[in-house]
Write an enzyme that holds these catalytic residues in place. Sequence first.
Site, short mmCIF file in Angstrom:
data_model
loop_
_atom_site.label_atom_id
_atom_site.label_comp_id
_atom_site.label_asym_id
_atom_site.label_seq_id
_atom_site.Cartn_x
_atom_site.Cartn_y
_atom_site.Cartn_z
CD GLU B 29 -2.32 -1.54 2.67
OE1 GLU B 29 -1.58 -1.28 3.65
OE2 GLU B 29 -3.40 -2.11 2.78
CD GLU B 53 -4.97 -4.32 4.25
OE1 GLU B 53 -6.12 -4.70 3.94
OE2 GLU B 53 -4.72 -3.16 4.67
CG ASP B 78 -2.56 -2.47 14.38
OD1 ASP B 78 -2.98 -2.45 15.52
OD2 ASP B 78 -1.46 -1.96 14.04
CG PHE B 79 -3.91 -2.28 8.58
CD1 PHE B 79 -4.68 -2.03 9.71
CD2 PHE B 79 -3.39 -1.20 7.90
CE1 PHE B 79 -4.91 -0.73 10.15
CE2 PHE B 79 -3.62 0.10 8.32
CZ PHE B 79 -4.37 0.34 9.45
CB ILE B 80 -1.01 -8.74 9.44
CG1 ILE B 80 -0.39 -9.78 8.50
CG2 ILE B 80 -1.24 -9.33 10.82
CD1 ILE B 80 1.03 -10.15 8.85
CG HIS B 122 -4.94 2.48 13.49
ND1 HIS B 122 -6.24 2.20 13.80
CD2 HIS B 122 -4.92 2.73 12.17
CE1 HIS B 122 -6.97 2.31 12.70
NE2 HIS B 122 -6.20 2.62 11.69
#
Lengths: 341, 338
Positions: B29, B53, B78-80, B122
């Site tokens: 990203e 993702e 966190d976005f994993i 986050h």
Amino acid sequence: MDAEVLHLYELMVRSRFFEELTKVLWEDGLIPGELHLGIGTEAAIAGVVSNLIDGDAIASDHRSTPEFIMRGVNPSSILLEMMGHPGEESLCAGLGGHMHLFSKEYLMATSGIVGASLPGAVGFALAAKYKKTDNIAVSFSGEGSYNQGHALESLNLASTLQLPVLFVCKDNGWSITSKSSDFTGGNLVQRANGFGIDGISLNGLDVEEVYNAIQVIIPRIRKNKKPYFLHVLVTHREGHFTTDPLLNPKDTLKKYGASITKSFLTPKGANLGKRIKSVGTILSSLMEFRKQVKSKNDPLYITRRKHQELAQEFDEVDQNIHREIKKILERTLEIYGGKSK
Amino acid sequence: MKRMNFDEAIENAIIQAMLEDDRIIIMGEDVHTNRSALVARFSDRIFPTPISEASFLGAGITAAMAGLKPIVELWMIDFICVAFDAIVNHATKVYDFSGKRWGVPLVIRAPCGGGLGDGGQHEQILYGSIASIPGIKILLPSNPADAGGLMLAALQEKHPVIFLEHKLLSEQLLYYLGGSGRNTVKFDVPENGIEGEVPDHWVPLEIGKLKVLKEGTDLTMVSAGVAVHRCMDAAIELEKQNISAEILDLRTIVPLDIDNIAASVQKTGKILIVDEDYKQFGLSGEIAASLLERKLNFTYQRIGTETTIPFSPQLEVKTLPSVEKIVSMSQFLFYGSH
């Protein structure tokens, strides 16, 4: 119609002044973390929210302040939450912050995870249908979120379970710092159509255009228990967040320009032609972003220009809301126990 | 030797690796923005992706299987969670499923950690949750020299690696995410972490080897990332009270350098684990169990994150590991009371 226009204008101004205030408080260091402002989305949000009834639910994203303000959630409690005040008066006791606002009373939930508002709205709609109410659920998210798997799965789920969801896609053209048109295959309305969901694309800067369309769309969702997809073109003058590198191209170039140039000139790596193309892309996205700032793209300006006969009434709304926001600030700071510059 | 910022060191090591190995690509990203200097030089080896993702991380796995060496970037660890399937069921499984014939040389690079007032979605660090899955290495450097050396090592691995980059150590991330462009906020940034000496030419560090940052005799402190710097500050306080702490910087969470932790604990007889991740079911418990399996005699305490990280800065500071907590817990470990 004048009364409606004034009401919609009032909703937009309240949200705008409130967010302008949060921007100042953020710059003063009184609001921690990232700050994502909804300035530029007010017309789209007002056109939808003004057509909701008690019991309707909203699932939104990291840029949800306008819908919280317009739905009538106590502004002081939102402000205290954004300031991280750990007290009962804060909307979420200071635990959530501006990306994670929740109101059980108004059935409003948000998430900072891109695309999460779609499954959120589907579940709210499932509960509404199961309880045999006439309520609907609205999902607010950006166009970038429609590239997330869970978002697309939610379109399919709402379609196959026949759920009363309004999917509002706030298209501001940017996925964080990426130009969305470079990262979105096909057309989003057609994408929704592909899941068997009707949809329309509107100018989300024109509050009456959204309001008039929604007056037909929402009753249809309530009656037919079927999802609908609303694509609205909006802007985000304040960037993805208040530290967006695209907001201040001059500063960004000052900060990173030297390293980009040095890197560009260093031997070994890609050939010169490819390098020139890459640097050109970086520069053009910085410059293109500034187009959003023009006042002709401002929903408040557009409404005022369309209804010049209401200039005086608009001014009164501005003054009243200004006083209202000032009082909210005073009350909030009293509770917070701090001082603003 | 020269000096560099933490994020500069990582980028510098990546450049060295990219020049030596043209299989290395970068995808993720906003990489065209966040790695603009690399874009200017390496152009079509940088692949910006949509916010998808699950898709681009999954694709990174098979791109690696097909002979590339992708560095896949997430905005935050966190976005994993959006792409957790790619880690749990694919990246970590392919090598075993293929009868150990097909490796996945993938590097996942992600900012992590708290202290920026950004709230519980986050600011997580999540290494414990990922570390429980066999088949993936997890690196968490605490200073520029380790960051560059570990990144180079990660790029020479034949199997998946997660490279965590603490936000409080990265000048760029502090600027973008913390909003330190405004002069009205201050973060508790470890000065020995954000900038420091680096080698003139990068040499890969051995993955799985901790570093003794400070020798001591009375108790062993184990931590990683920013928490290491909190331990170092606490140690200064403790010296004044005649408590001598030995400080171990894990540098890699997986594989865990239990041999050297055990050696230190044998010497001091006391261990305090300072873990920015969740206290329960994670690194601190794993270290205790591994030491007990070796039948060592020691007393033990731990500091970890026990709740959702609060948004409110004044609550956040009480939730994350702090110098105050470390001093207090060390006293408890040393005297048996606070």
